[in-house]
Motif scaffolding. Sequence first.
Motif, PDB file in Angstrom:
ATOM      1  N   PHE A 136      36.362  47.404  55.027  1.00  0.00           N
ATOM      2  CA  PHE A 136      37.074  48.422  54.268  1.00  0.00           C
ATOM      3  C   PHE A 136      36.253  48.850  53.054  1.00  0.00           C
ATOM      4  N   ALA A 137      35.749  47.869  52.295  1.00  0.00           N
ATOM      5  CA  ALA A 137      34.943  48.180  51.112  1.00  0.00           C
ATOM      6  C   ALA A 137      33.660  48.915  51.496  1.00  0.00           C
ATOM      7  N   VAL A 184      38.935  43.598  48.812  1.00  0.00           N
ATOM      8  CA  VAL A 184      38.305  44.917  48.712  1.00  0.00           C
ATOM      9  C   VAL A 184      37.803  45.166  47.298  1.00  0.00           C
ATOM     10  N   ARG A 185      38.634  44.914  46.303  1.00  0.00           N
ATOM     11  CA  ARG A 185      38.262  45.208  44.921  1.00  0.00           C
ATOM     12  C   ARG A 185      37.232  44.226  44.375  1.00  0.00           C
ATOM     13  N   THR A 186      37.087  43.071  44.974  1.00  0.00           N
ATOM     14  CA  THR A 186      36.056  42.129  44.536  1.00  0.00           C
ATOM     15  C   THR A 186      34.703  42.467  45.144  1.00  0.00           C
ATOM     16  N   VAL A 187      34.700  42.895  46.389  1.00  0.00           N
ATOM     17  CA  VAL A 187      33.444  43.181  47.092  1.00  0.00           C
ATOM     18  C   VAL A 187      32.922  44.572  46.768  1.00  0.00           C
ATOM     19  N   GLN A 188      33.805  45.513  46.530  1.00  0.00           N
ATOM     20  CA  GLN A 188      33.422  46.912  46.361  1.00  0.00           C
ATOM     21  C   GLN A 188      32.383  47.132  45.259  1.00  0.00           C
ATOM     22  N   PRO A 189      32.539  46.561  44.044  1.00  0.00           N
ATOM     23  CA  PRO A 189      31.514  46.797  43.016  1.00  0.00           C
ATOM     24  C   PRO A 189      30.135  46.256  43.395  1.00  0.00           C
ATOM     25  N   LEU A 220      27.879  37.781  49.556  1.00  0.00           N
ATOM     26  CA  LEU A 220      28.622  36.576  49.922  1.00  0.00           C
ATOM     27  C   LEU A 220      29.353  35.920  48.759  1.00  0.00           C
ATOM     28  N   PRO A 221      28.747  35.745  47.562  1.00  0.00           N
ATOM     29  CA  PRO A 221      29.526  35.155  46.457  1.00  0.00           C
ATOM     30  C   PRO A 221      30.781  35.953  46.120  1.00  0.00           C
ATOM     31  N   ALA A 222      30.663  37.274  46.075  1.00  0.00           N
ATOM     32  CA  ALA A 222      31.841  38.095  45.800  1.00  0.00           C
ATOM     33  C   ALA A 222      32.855  37.998  46.932  1.00  0.00           C
ATOM     34  N   LEU A 223      32.373  37.898  48.159  1.00  0.00           N
ATOM     35  CA  LEU A 223      33.275  37.779  49.299  1.00  0.00           C
ATOM     36  C   LEU A 223      34.046  36.467  49.237  1.00  0.00           C
ATOM     37  N   LEU A 224      33.382  35.389  48.848  1.00  0.00           N
ATOM     38  CA  LEU A 224      34.064  34.107  48.698  1.00  0.00           C
ATOM     39  C   LEU A 224      35.075  34.151  47.555  1.00  0.00           C
ATOM     40  N   THR A 225      34.728  34.857  46.484  1.00  0.00           N
ATOM     41  CA  THR A 225      35.683  35.012  45.386  1.00  0.00           C
ATOM     42  C   THR A 225      36.919  35.774  45.846  1.00  0.00           C
TER      43      THR A 225
END
Length: 272
Positions: free
Chosen positions: A76-77, A151-156, A189-194
């Motif tokens: 989605f992101a 979505v909002r964590t990975v998007q940036p 990956l770090p943002a995805l895990l967050t």
Amino acid sequence: MRRVLPGFPLALGYTLVYLSLIVLIPLSAVFLKAATQGWESFWAAISTPRVVASYQLTYGVSLLAAAINAVFGLIFAWVLVRYDFPGRRIVDALVDLPFALPTAVAGIALTAIYAGNGWLGQWLQPLGIKVAFTPLGILVALIFISLPFVVRTVQPVLEDLETELEEVAASLGADRWQTFYRVVLPPVLPALLTGFALAFARAVGEYGSVIFIAGNVPMVSEITPLLIITKLEQFDYPGATAIAAVMLVTSFILLFLINGLQAWVSRRHGGV
């Protein structure tokens, strides 16, 4: 240089006082209340088959919902960042809808859609797929309310990722999967895990949207937050606080493990 905000000691003091009043003191009260009862009564309250079944359902479905959102939230992101299409701004705004929508309204809407006579349920039920009033309905509700966190964590991170790196990888002969696995995934990956951790934490504590679509059948579709509410309505405060304490401890452990994995991934790829 003159600082706009107060100095570090004063700012830290305000931070610790606010954190204590909002988070630490209420959580400590749960543990203190649970500690007032003996070990035997505490164990009896948290280990009955009905309570254990609610643990398994709550944490199992929450982990599954977070994992599903980790995959589709990334897609989605990616679509929102890398493609320009008519209605993109509207779709981007709809991602935040679960944040603003009251959870009870979300639960009623999902139940109306997936019930046996609902818009989608009337087509799924003849196929043997029953969503409303089953654990599958709980999964649908948890996916709905936790998707924005991923979505909002990975998007940036995707927005900051240079597309030239993908072009270089393609020019060197990498196919699409190799480009994604070796170029795109490591920094994301770090943002995805967050996002996964945030989605999981949100799903574990969800109540409003779940109780309408779950069916709330003991040993089948009864989540732990509902069981806590039930014990409070029965004036079984020791039992409610005991179950709440178990949820707090297990949630802390799982989030600690996820954050540790995130830190390990960040160090590993940061040192490459």
